[in-house]
Write an enzyme that holds these catalytic residues in place. Structure first.
Site, PDB file in Angstrom:
ATOM      1  N   LYS A   1       1.209  -1.145  -0.233  1.00 46.43           N
ATOM      2  CA  LYS A   1      -0.182  -0.013   0.088  1.00 46.43           C
ATOM      3  C   LYS A   1       0.781   1.074   0.080  1.00 46.43           C
ATOM      4  O   LYS A   1       1.522   1.449   0.811  1.00 46.43           O
ATOM      5  CB  LYS A   1      -0.867  -0.088   1.622  1.00 46.43           C
TER       6      LYS A   1
ATOM      7  N   SER B   1     -10.194   1.839   2.934  1.00 43.75           N
ATOM      8  CA  SER B   1      -8.424   2.431   2.002  1.00 43.75           C
ATOM      9  C   SER B   1      -8.074   1.294   1.086  1.00 43.75           C
ATOM     10  O   SER B   1      -7.047   2.659   0.146  1.00 43.75           O
ATOM     11  CB  SER B   1      -8.332   3.482   3.028  1.00 43.75           C
TER      12      SER B   1
ATOM     13  N   SER C   1      -9.458  -0.393   7.266  1.00 46.65           N
ATOM     14  CA  SER C   1      -9.006  -0.446   6.062  1.00 46.65           C
ATOM     15  C   SER C   1      -8.797  -1.358   5.811  1.00 46.65           C
ATOM     16  O   SER C   1      -8.206  -1.333   3.881  1.00 46.65           O
ATOM     17  CB  SER C   1      -8.220   0.918   5.884  1.00 46.65           C
TER      18      SER C   1
END
Lengths: 490, 504
Positions: free
Chosen positions: A75, A150, A174
């Site tokens: 990420k 996210s 997330s």
């Protein structure tokens, strides 16, 4: 053999045995990424050359690490030395970190290959990856739908077979929510289980890095590598890390399982509720005692979370001021430079949360907001502690609904409600794993969240592994990306 | 109307740790800008702070020295504000629960001791430095140096117990001495390792309510501190006399204009939005650790002063001067012990040694002459082997000079104490310079006779009853002896010689 369909553990075994070259695996991933990512858009930055040279280096070496040949996506809020790390934000669009996050060091020390940096909601604020400053990511199951957020880029990359596994970060859900939306497994470890050093902070007291993978087993293997004490993170626990693969398929305990009562399921999507109730029957069928539980404090968990997380964020994001790195807007006066840089550099959701947090911490409001939220957090933590005296695991749906369409949720509050089932574990610091538990009628995956006591990841993995095998969702997984593409081509 | 001045001080002391408060970067002063930095002290995205144990130990030392209550659990907080030299956009400090609270510091006011309250002691990190001057393009640009960023500070918040600028200066001086005794801060105000802000208000004498205060910043020397507070107190009194109200504001000391100038008003004051630092767990200090630190604490200035007065029978003034630094006090005790004459040791150090240090701008630990050597010289004077005048004017300077010389023996690159003591042995020097006191009575009488012969006029005057000329003749004898004669012994011999002449 299509390498991209191999599970991480299988692939690593083949590479370690010398049956398959890491280079071949990386090449097949790169060509698949080239084919599907223009539509899925999971990656912000691809590290093709870096991955290939790593793979060649691993192939040339006799001793190979525990993750040799594992193709892992990271990420984009986890810093990678020499590899652009944007946090999905314009303000860090050209930021190239001079150091590696602890988790990156640990993955690479075990010969995992980092293939790229994945898209995300800006600074991890969002539940759809639509808040990325660059572009939204699409759900490989249905390209018109969001992958969640996210860590949406990480989840989509894994589900779209663009990576064997990925790291995400979970502040209020997330990792778990996008895992659920994309039909994969995602773990939010106990707070302090995994070092946050090198994770760009959103809300420091809640943030945890967690793996997203195609199976509980792969998640367990990655967690074994990334977890453990790190003297560079003062909030990281100094506790031994068991080998989570050890005895993973051997869960003999007669445990009690907490299951939400009807009150707690009011207002959620009926298909989610139905799938959840089927899991309840399955668990009972396996001979476990199912205990109905309600969590009154969860009513305040969302508001509590949306005070604490923005408060910390308002402070954590103060460093993006245009002075030392990242975007700088031209201005004559210092104050102007700050205002313009931050006005241009941050998206609207980030601004909203900075404003919320700044307000909540302001003198005269601190007691009414931040201090009160901190007390609510203690109550939520205490309630879960009490619950874990009665049961070993708590099961909940991961999300109140399956993946929604891009642009569908314009109201921030509607988006915040995505976190309904996940924030309590974040506030209490307990671990939670999301595993796929079925498909909705329109073919979208649904997630089941399993919570356990802090630092009980070992048992959590075993129990989740057992459920995963009985739910038999695994078998539906491959080929999802082709389905997505076909739909798009039509 | 008579007014009373109320002052409370806030001191920032830079700690002498080897590394910064939250990372392992060096704290060295004066290095090339931005060479002592890392992701942590630069506040790069993803970096996290880790507390420096040594800094906590120093905080415990100060807390004990100021008799403050140590909080076994304290918490760090973030103080949020934007400034270019503050890379995280917040300073990690303490707010809700500091490392120590409720201490006191004694100061001397007109010969009696007054306790000044210490409200709290906070551990916090320093910011970087904005360099507004000194570059070719300084007119358009400000440069930033982050070497200082993250250096540990102790913030010592004093209560408004001070009643005059003199008391404030005394407070800072005493605190500085304590910090130096504890070896936790070098106390250098010019370099900024000790910084001082003051809150000051005035009120009519006898009133019990506080007036409106102003905060005066940038008091980076004792002189500025005294001047700024005097200026600010009279400014406030004059304003009140004119019937004006004091505005609560922050003012800065403008040294070139010799006055305080407004910096920001109460309305412009920052809202720092303090909240507990989530990247650091509570700071836990064990009782055992405190006991251990306490056991290793040095004797503090106040206790030393008391002991010097008691054990060496020194006047308060001497005791205070000699305890001004640990090195000086140690030097005194050594000289006093070895010479057996504390009073003489004190006199020598208070005059000759301190004068030398002042001339050379040296601190006491850098005084070159070994205590052994000075003690030896004092013994010689006490034993009347040399006159005090010769000792001070000739032997002492020569001893100091020789103590600075490189060792003659090439085999010993570093002078050992023994070698040094041998090199500046006062007996050798006295011998070499021919300064040995003339103790031989016959020799003295010879000189006297010579002087009397050479000065028939004054001798005649004396014999005629003008006894005042004795002084002149004594001086001539001393001159003739090149100072080696002891006037105390010369005088009776001179009288005897004159009496003999009178009888003739």
């Amino acid at each position: 053999m299509k390498y991209i369909e191999l599970g991480l553990r299988e692939a690593v075994d083949l590479v370690r045995n010398g049956q398959v070259k890491a280079t071949e695996i990386v090449e097949s991933y790169l060509s698949h990424i080239e084919a599907v990512d223009p539509e899925i858009k999971a990656y912000l930055t691809l590290a093709a050359e870096r991955a290939l040279s790593r793979a060649r280096e691993i192939d040339a070496r006799k001793d190979k690490g525990r993750l040799a040949g594992a193709v892992v996506a990271i990420k984009d809020n986890i810093v990678t030395r020499g590899l652009r790390t944007t946090c999905g934000s314009r303000i860090l669009q050209n930021f190239v970190p001079p150091y590696d996050a602890t988790v990156v060091e640990r993955l690479e020390a075990e010969d995992a290959i980092i293939i790229g940096k994945t898209n995300m909601d800006e600074f991890a604020m969002g539940s759809s990856t639509e808040n990325s400053a660059f572009f939204p990511t699409r759900n490989p199951w249905d390209l018109e739908r969001v992958p969640g957020g996210s860590s949406g880029g990480s989840a989509a990359a894994v589900a779209g077979l663009e990576a064997m596994a990925a790291l995400g970060s979970d502040t209020g859900g997330s990792v778990r929510q996008p895992a659920a939306f994309c039909g994969i497994v995602g773990l939010k470890p106990t707070y302090g289980r995994v070092s946050r050093y090198g994770l760009v902070a959103f809300a420091s007291s809640l943030d945890q890095i967690g793996p997203l993978a195609r199976s509980v087993e792969d998640c367990a293997l990655i967690t074994s590598v990334i977890a453990g004490f790190d003297r560079r993170d003062s909030t990281c626990a100094d506790r031994p890390v068991p080998d989570y693969l050890d005895g993973l398929d051997n869960f003999q305990e007669k445990v009690r399982v907490g299951f939400l009562g009807e009150n707690s399921l009011k207002g959620i999507n009926p298909e989610v509720a139905a799938s959840y109730l089927r899991v309840g029957e399955l668990v009972a069928g396996l001979g476990f005692e199912v205990v109905r539980m309600d969590f009154p404090s969860w009513e305040v968990a969302l508001p509590c979370y949306y005070i604490i997380a923005p408060s910390e964020a308002s402070s954590n994001l103060a460093r993006y001021d245009g002075v030392r790195y990242g975007l700088r807007a031209e201005a004559v006066e210092l104050a102007d430079m700050y205002v313009r840089t931050r006005t241009q550099g941050f998206g609207s959701e980030v601004k909203r949360r900075i404003l919320l947090g700044t307000f909540a911490l302001s003198s005269g409001y601190y007691d009414a907001y931040y201090a009160r939220a901190a007390r609510a957090r203690q109550a939520i933590t205490a309630e879960l502690q009490v619950a874990f005296r009665r049961v070993d695991f708590i099961l909940t749906p991961t999300t109140p609904e399956p993946a929604f369409k891009l642009g569908e949720k314009q109201d921030p509050i509607a988006m915040y409600l995505q976190d309904y089932f996940t924030v309590a574990a974040s506030l209490a610091g307990v671990p939670g794993i999301s595993i796929p538990c079925g498909l909705a009628r329109d073919g979208l995956p649904l997630g089941l969240q399993v919570l356990s006591e802090p630092f009980a990841e070992n048992r959590l993995f075993k129990f989740a592994f057992l459920l995963e095998n009985n739910i038999k969702f695994k078998n539906n997984m491959y080929g999802i990306n082709t389905r997505g593409r076909r739909k798009n081509e039509n | 109307m008579k007014y009373e001045t109320i002052i409370g001080l806030e001191i920032h002391a830079q700690l002498l740790t080897r590394t910064k408060l939250f990372c392992r970067c060096s704290t060295e002063f004066g290095r090339t800008p931005n060479t002592l930095t890392c992701p942590v002290c630069l506040g790069l995205p993803g970096s996290l702070p880790v507390i420096n144990r040594e800094a906590v130990r120093m905080a415990i030392k100060l807390a004990l020295a100021l008799e403050a209550r140590i909080n076994f659990k304290s918490i760090f907080s973030r103080k949020n504000y934007f400034y270019p030299d503050l890379p995280k956009g917040y300073q990690i400090t303490q707010y809700h629960l500091p490392v120590a609270e409720n201490g006191r510091l004694l100061i001397d006011v007109n010969g009696s001791r007054k306790a000044i309250g210490i409200e709290r002691i906070n551990l916090e990190e320093d910011a970087g430095k904005s360099l507004h001057e000194g570059f070719p393009d300084s007119a358009e640009k400000t440069y930033l140096d982050f070497n200082r960023c993250g250096v540990p500070l102790l913030e010592i918040v004093g209560r408004p117990d001070l009643r005059s600028p003199e008391e404030a200066v005394e407070f800072v001086q005493n605190l500085r001495t304590i910090l130096q005794y504890l070896e936790i801060c070098d106390g250098n105000m010019e370099e900024g390792s000790l910084r001082c802000d003051a809150n000051l208000s005035v009120r009519p004498a006898g009133s019990t309510e506080f007036g409106t205060k102003t905060e005066v910043k940038n008091l980076n020397s004792f002189r500025f501190l005294a001047r700024a507070l005097e200026y600010e107190a009279s400014r406030q009194v004059e304003a009140l006399e004119r019937g004006e109200k004091i505005i609560q504001e922050t003012r800065g000391w403008d040294a070139s204009a010799n006055r305080t100038v407004p910096q920001r008003s109460k309305e412009e004051a920052h809202d720092y939005r303090y909240f507990p630092e989530p990247d650091l767990p509570p700071l836990i200090i064990s009782e055992d650790w405190v006991r251990e630190v306490s056991a290793g604490l040095p004797e503090l200035p106040q206790a030393k002063i008391d002991r010097f007065i008691r054990d060496y029978q020194l006047p308060v003034y001497d005791a205070r001067i000699l305890t001004g630094s640990r090195a000086l006090a140690d030097y005194f005790e050594k000289v006093a012990g070895l010479s057996g004459s504390p009073k003489q040791a004190s006199n020598w150090i208070m005059r000759e040694v301190l004068q030398y240090l002042k001339e050379k701008n040296l601190s006491p630990e850098n005084f070159p002459l070994p205590a052994e050597s000075l003690a030896e010289l004092i013994k010689m004077v006490e034993n009347q082997e040399i006159t005090i005048t010769m000792a001070k004017e000739k032997v002492f300077p020569e001893m100091v000079r020789r103590s600075l010389e490189e060792p003659k023996s090439a085999e010993v690159p570093v002078p050992t104490l023994e070698l040094k003591v041998a090199a500046c042995d006062p007996r050798v020097i006295t011998e070499e310079l021919g300064l040995k006191k003339i103790g031989d009575e016959q020799a003295l009488q010879n000189i006297i006779e010579e002087v009397l012969e050479k000065n028939p006029g004054p001798v005649k005057q004396y014999l005629e009853g003008k006894v005042q000329v004795l002084g002149f003749l004594l001086g001539q004898v001393m001159k003739a002896s090149k100072g080696q004669a002891d006037p105390q012994r010369v005088q009776p011999l001179l009288r005897q010689a004159l009496d003999k002449l009178a009888k003739k």
